[in-house]
Design a protein around this motif. Structure first.
Motif: not given
Length: 378
Positions: A61-67, A70-74, A92-97
């Motif tokens: 639910s966060g809005l930290n683009p750096f976080s 990092i999660c996406t690259l992992k 939502v977030k799993p679909v996007i990232f």
């Protein structure tokens, strides 16, 4: 095929994806079930379904683009290591990232499913706040970037693709509407309703957007006329959400004997069996599973005439569709059913028929597997 199911919590894996996992495994696929909060016990439960549990990080639910980066690259590394053939992401977030990660990892096929558009696309009685408007713009920006990367995007109801894709001119390769995610009709089999002691059941997080305030408001109205009627609430508080009912308010409602409250329960079936009418005055849904389960059990439904909810009720046949934000109209429909208990029985029987036709998990999962491009052989 080597298939990744990318969601959020293990509760969603076990609660919403069990039937799909079994169907995938039966067809000879290797299934990796990603979740952000596994325990040793929940990993064992997922393994019993035939899937391989995989831990991963997602900033839900966060809005930290750096976080998020990092999660996406992992996630990209995990996808590469597993040599996946298909990523099926949901929420939502799993679909996007997940779509970004699948593209970067070179996964041959990526399919997303939005089981509702979420809070920022939900109409509010007093309009959206500045923060909500900003969040919607951010989300739309990410959708414009991610959805074109998907081979296919699946929705549960017919309103969502219009509100998201058409109205915002988002490019999508392929769009489909599944309907509800389906119910295990063997588990949620028909059970005759008790109309001698009438009760109304609400199941969901105790949030404004789920209609908890309208349910409480209606209970106050009905109790003045029919004090014997029970109003049962199942679901947890969300203290970090500004739209959540407060613990103080909840305690007062219990003390005043307005509602019967048992918090979050893992198995809702016995509560559905002991209820007379299922009520969900939500402001927007995908197609709510709780309502599908209530219908399968054979319960009349009162819900709102909004996206997702309207997919479950034929007004006047298996329940009532009411306008959102109206405790008064909800109370009027409740009183009608109390005064006409045979209607509760008749509408419940119609609900069971509709569930059999529209929400059989086996039929839904067969359709979903076709949309995923999964053959019978795997």
């Amino acid at each position: 095929m080597r298939v990744a199911l990318l969601g959020t919590t293990v509760a969603c894996v076990l609660g919403f994806r069990s039937g799909l996992i079994r169907a995938l495994v039966q067809r000879g696929n290797v299934v990796y079930a990603f979740a952000s909060d596994y325990t040793e016990n929940s990993k064992h439960e997922v393994a019993l379904l035939g899937a391989i549990p995989i831990d991963y990080k997602i900033n839900r639910s966060g809005l930290n683009p750096f976080s998020d980066l990092i999660c996406t690259l992992k996630l990209v590394k995990q996808f590469k290591d597993l040599k996946l053939d298909l990523v099926f992401s949901y929420f939502v977030k799993p679909v996007i990232f997940g779509s970004f990660a699948a593209k970067l990892a070179g996964v041959p096929k990526s399919i997303g499913m939005l089981e509702g558009l979420g809070y920022v696309f939900t109409d509010k009685e007093n309009g959206s706040s500045t923060k909500e408007i900003f969040l919607k713009k951010v989300q739309l920006f990410l959708y414009h970037m991610s959805i074109p990367l998907l081979d296919s995007l699946i929705f549960l109801n017919h309103d969502d693709p219009v509100d998201l894709i058409v109205n915002n001119n988002i490019k999508a390769k392929s769009v489909h509407v599944l309907g509800g995610i389906g119910v295990d009709l063997k588990k949620f089999e028909f059970s005759p309703v008790n109309i001698d002691a009438i009760s109304f059941l609400f199941v969901g997080r105790l949030l404004n957007e789920k209609g908890i305030n309208e349910f409480i408001g209606a209970a106050k109205i009905v109790k003045k006329i029919h004090p014997e009627v029970k109003f049962v609430v199942l679901g947890g508080l969300d203290p970090d959400n500004p739209g959540s009912l407060s613990k103080e308010s909840l305690d007062q409602l219990i003390q005043d004997d307005l509602i019967v409250y048992s918090g979050y329960v893992k198995d809702v079936k016995p509560w559905l069996i002991n209820s007379s009418v299922f009520v969900l005055p939500s402001y927007r849904e995908g197609v709510p599973l709780s309502t599908q389960e209530a219908m399968a059990i054979g319960r009349a439904v009162i819900t709102t005439n909004v996206p997702g909810c309207r997919e479950t009720v034929i007004d006047g046949k298996n329940g009532f569709l009411i306008p959102p934000w109206s405790s008064q109209v909800l109370a009027e429909k409740m009183i009608f059913l109390i005064d006409n208990p045979n209607k509760i029985k008749e509408m419940g029987e119609e609900s069971a028929k509709i569930a059999l036709e529209k929400f059989d998990e086996k039929i839904v999962n067969t359709k979903l597997l076709e949309l995923l491009g999964i053959s019978k052989e795997g």
